[in-house]
Scaffold this motif. Structure first.
Motif, PDB file in Angstrom:
ATOM      1  N   ARG A  34       0.845  -1.212   0.000  1.00 10.90           N
ATOM      2  CA  ARG A  34       0.000   0.000   0.000  1.00 10.90           C
ATOM      3  C   ARG A  34       0.875   1.255   0.000  1.00 10.90           C
ATOM      4  O   ARG A  34       0.683   2.162  -0.827  1.00 10.90           O
ATOM      5  N   ARG A 115      -7.895 -10.236   5.065  1.00  5.96           N
ATOM      6  CA  ARG A 115      -7.330  -8.936   5.423  1.00  5.96           C
ATOM      7  C   ARG A 115      -8.408  -7.867   5.515  1.00  5.96           C
ATOM      8  O   ARG A 115      -9.498  -8.024   4.975  1.00  5.96           O
ATOM      9  N   ASP A 116      -8.096  -6.778   6.225  1.00  9.49           N
ATOM     10  CA  ASP A 116      -9.163  -5.841   6.577  1.00  9.49           C
ATOM     11  C   ASP A 116      -9.693  -4.994   5.419  1.00  9.49           C
ATOM     12  O   ASP A 116     -10.887  -5.008   5.129  1.00  9.49           O
ATOM     13  N   ASN A 120      -5.150  -2.931   1.822  1.00 10.68           N
ATOM     14  CA  ASN A 120      -4.200  -3.747   2.586  1.00 10.68           C
ATOM     15  C   ASN A 120      -4.204  -5.200   2.113  1.00 10.68           C
ATOM     16  O   ASN A 120      -3.548  -6.049   2.711  1.00 10.68           O
ATOM     17  N   ASP A 158     -13.933  -8.665  13.987  1.00  4.48           N
ATOM     18  CA  ASP A 158     -12.853  -7.958  14.673  1.00  4.48           C
ATOM     19  C   ASP A 158     -13.199  -6.470  14.726  1.00  4.48           C
ATOM     20  O   ASP A 158     -13.100  -5.754  13.728  1.00  4.48           O
ATOM     21  N   ARG A 161     -10.983  -3.276  13.657  1.00  2.09           N
ATOM     22  CA  ARG A 161     -10.914  -2.787  12.274  1.00  2.09           C
ATOM     23  C   ARG A 161     -11.624  -1.449  12.106  1.00  2.09           C
ATOM     24  O   ARG A 161     -11.243  -0.639  11.262  1.00  2.09           O
ATOM     25  N   ARG A 164      -9.181   1.055  13.093  1.00  2.93           N
ATOM     26  CA  ARG A 164      -8.128   1.091  12.071  1.00  2.93           C
ATOM     27  C   ARG A 164      -8.588   1.898  10.853  1.00  2.93           C
ATOM     28  O   ARG A 164      -7.818   2.647  10.267  1.00  2.93           O
ATOM     29  N   ARG A 167      -8.214   5.428  11.728  1.00  2.00           N
ATOM     30  CA  ARG A 167      -6.786   5.737  11.827  1.00  2.00           C
ATOM     31  C   ARG A 167      -6.158   5.892  10.435  1.00  2.00           C
ATOM     32  O   ARG A 167      -5.425   6.842  10.170  1.00  2.00           O
TER      33      ARG A 167
HETATM   34  P1  ATP Z   1       1.038   0.133   9.455  1.00  2.00           P
HETATM   35  O1  ATP Z   1       2.036  -0.931   9.847  1.00  2.00           O
HETATM   36  O2  ATP Z   1       1.576   1.207   8.617  1.00  2.00           O
HETATM   37  O3  ATP Z   1       0.266   0.615  10.611  1.00  2.00           O
HETATM   38  P2  ATP Z   1      -0.196  -2.035   8.087  1.00  2.00           P
HETATM   39  O4  ATP Z   1      -1.231  -2.106   7.018  1.00  2.00           O
HETATM   40  O5  ATP Z   1       1.136  -2.632   7.782  1.00  2.00           O
HETATM   41  O6  ATP Z   1      -0.066  -0.543   8.516  1.00  2.00           O
HETATM   42  P3  ATP Z   1      -0.266  -3.862  10.268  1.00  2.00           P
HETATM   43  O7  ATP Z   1      -1.022  -3.764  11.548  1.00  2.00           O
HETATM   44  O8  ATP Z   1       1.206  -3.846  10.296  1.00  2.00           O
HETATM   45  O9  ATP Z   1      -0.826  -2.702   9.339  1.00  2.00           O
HETATM   46  O10 ATP Z   1      -0.788  -5.178   9.549  1.00  2.00           O
HETATM   47  C1  ATP Z   1      -0.215  -5.709   8.381  1.00  2.00           C
HETATM   48  C2  ATP Z   1      -1.318  -6.258   7.480  1.00  2.00           C
HETATM   49  O11 ATP Z   1      -2.050  -7.265   8.162  1.00  2.00           O
HETATM   50  C3  ATP Z   1      -2.359  -5.229   7.079  1.00  2.00           C
HETATM   51  O12 ATP Z   1      -1.947  -4.493   5.939  1.00  2.00           O
HETATM   52  C4  ATP Z   1      -3.552  -6.111   6.790  1.00  2.00           C
HETATM   53  O13 ATP Z   1      -3.425  -6.731   5.535  1.00  2.00           O
HETATM   54  C5  ATP Z   1      -3.438  -7.177   7.849  1.00  2.00           C
HETATM   55  N1  ATP Z   1      -4.155  -6.826   9.089  1.00  2.00           N
HETATM   56  C6  ATP Z   1      -3.655  -6.203  10.181  1.00  2.00           C
HETATM   57  N2  ATP Z   1      -4.570  -6.080  11.143  1.00  2.00           N
HETATM   58  C7  ATP Z   1      -5.691  -6.651  10.660  1.00  2.00           C
HETATM   59  C8  ATP Z   1      -6.994  -6.878  11.192  1.00  2.00           C
HETATM   60  N3  ATP Z   1      -7.317  -6.456  12.418  1.00  2.00           N
HETATM   61  N4  ATP Z   1      -7.878  -7.531  10.417  1.00  2.00           N
HETATM   62  C9  ATP Z   1      -7.545  -7.975   9.182  1.00  2.00           C
HETATM   63  N5  ATP Z   1      -6.354  -7.794   8.634  1.00  2.00           N
HETATM   64  C10 ATP Z   1      -5.420  -7.151   9.355  1.00  2.00           C
END
Ligand code: ATP
Ligand code: MG
Length: 445
Positions: A34, A115-116, A120, A158, A161, A164, A167
């Protein structure tokens, strides 16, 4: 987008190569993809692979188990860490948070499905290109946060999310797609199931983001009453007063935006007026007053910071900034010295920053004059420091030993006399000589 190539760091590429050479699929995925599409530098790189954790551990010499239950192994390559997670499908979720069990799959699409958000849920391989089954690329281009699948179901699974989503809206300056947004409104109460620490981490990211003003989404979606009901009350509290131009809530948001990106300063701005809704009175001219709101804000802020399990040092700093945020300071050396001693020198410059942010969030017509005064105060403070004037007991020309030698009995009395001497010196820095201070101290023998 077809020709877009992501610049993968060498150590990540080496891990992908090794997995591929051994017959496994491997992609970079999630935040790093992303951010690369957004032309931002990713904070960290995650790999998703068809290899199971034990196979990953077998292939690399340096690994450690990070979340082995969820299929995650950290691989160290050239001294750098990279999380490698097996393609997985989440089992049933428990209490609107984490899945109790996960199972592994050899299908990347299945992994992306769990994934959320669409942005992502994009995987990328340098030879294959993007694996983007939910059109995340298009949503990124249109700056949209959209759930993968049915939003309401994903938030039931969840609840974190939802937070998130807000955020990411703040961090990326994206909008939340209407179905996803409505689902947040409908499921907002579920956020109560998420631990306070996890909520705190998201709030920290919101506060430190480029668009903290989008935290208004927390109020508009109905999440706020379940996160911090005291703050929700601020959005309902108007301020009819010549100094103010906004409701307490909107003023709070402006004040956060005006403060530098520092966690203590931004939490101080978030909570500095949190007591106002409970202190509002309206006089017979229709002007609102908030007498005693500083103290009330301190009381409520303390409860909130404890609730979010901040460490004591951070709590103390934030609370002291809130406590003194309204303390008037005249642009005069004596007044500045007094203020420094009263509020504590360790937070004095931060207090000026809090005052600045507060002023910038009030009626603009008073701003210039008030900002000028703050600049004068800062200058006076630096002059005081430069001339080496005394601002604390340890800077006095006498110490406890000197007073004991003079004949003042050891114990509390020494502290009391030192404070009296400090008051004297704050009034008049020229008095900070051993001779003069011992002479004053004599009358306490
Ligand atoms: P950042 O690290 O910049 O905060 P990120 O997208 O990398 O953003 P992370 O929490 O590191 O967020 O999570 C990595 C990946 O895991 C996300 O991009 C998403 O694909 C998946 N993910 C994280 N948390 C969730 C969740 N609660 N539900 C579903 N998928 C999630
Ligand atoms: Mg990440």
């Amino acid at each position: 987008m077809k020709y877009f190539k992501i610049n993968i760091p060498e150590y990540v590429q080496l891990i992908i190569n090794k997995l591929n050479e051994n017959g496994y699929e491997a992609y970079v995925v999630g935040g790093c993809v992303r951010d690369s599409i957004l032309q931002k530098i990713p904070m960290d790189w995650d790999i998703t692979t068809s290899a199971e954790p034990c196979q990953v551990k077998h292939l690399f010499s340096q690994t450690y188990d990070t979340g082995i239950m969820h299929g995650t192994v950290t691989v160290l390559m050239d001294g750098k860490a990279c999380e490698v997670t097996t393609f997985r499908v989440d089992g049933a979720y428990q209490k609107h948070r984490k899945p109790a069990q996960v199972s592994f799959t050899d299908n990347i699409i299945e992994d992306l499905k769990r994934r959320d958000f669409t942005m992502n849920a994009i995987a990328y391989h340098p030879d294959i290109g993007f694996v983007d089954p939910f059109n995340g690329n298009a949503d990124i281009e249109n700056k949209i946060i959209r759930c993968v699948g049915t939003a309401a179901d994903r938030f039931e699974e969840d609840a974190l999310r939802m937070l998130r989503a807000v955020r990411f809206a703040c961090q990326l300056d994206f909008d939340i797609e209407p179905d996803t947004y409505n689902a947040i409104c409908n499921k907002a109460r579920l956020i109560a199931a998420v631990s306070k620490e996890r909520i705190r981490e998201e709030l920290n990211k919101i506060l430190l983001s480029d668009k903290p003003e989008k935290l208004i989404y927390l109020s508009e979606t109905g999440l706020m009453p379940h996160i911090m009901e005291e703050l929700e009350a601020c959005f309902r509290t108007q301020q009819n007063h010549p100094y103010h131009a906004y409701s307490v809530g909107m003023h709070t948001i402006k004040a956060i935006e005006s403060a530098e990106k520092d966690i203590v300063l931004r939490w101080a701005m978030l909570l500095h007026d949190i007591g106002k809704p409970l202190c509002r009175t309206t006089d017979d001219k229709g002007i609102d007053h908030f007498y005693g709101h500083g103290e009330k804000s301190v009381e409520i802020a303390y409860k909130i910071l404890k609730r979010f399990k901040f460490d004591n040092k951070t709590i103390s700093r934030i609370i002291r900034l809130i406590k003194w945020h309204d303390r008037p300071i005249e642009a005069h050396p004596r007044a500045v010295r007094k203020a420094v001693v009263t509020v504590g020198e360790d937070i004095f410059l931060d207090l000026l920053k809090v005052k600045e942010a507060d002023i910038k969030a009030q009626n603009a017509s008073f701003m210039n004059e008030r900002m000028k005064r703050l600049a004068q105060i800062r200058e006076i403070y630096f002059d005081i420091k430069e001339s080496g004037q005394c601002l604390s007991i340890k800077d006095l020309a006498v110490n406890g030993r000197d007073l004991i030698l003079l004949g003042i009995p050891e114990g509390e009395r020494i502290g009391m006399v030192l404070h009296k001497l400090l008051d004297t010196v704050i009034e008049n820095p020229k008095m900070n000589t051993k001779e003069i201070l011992l002479d004053i101290a004599k009358k306490y023998v």
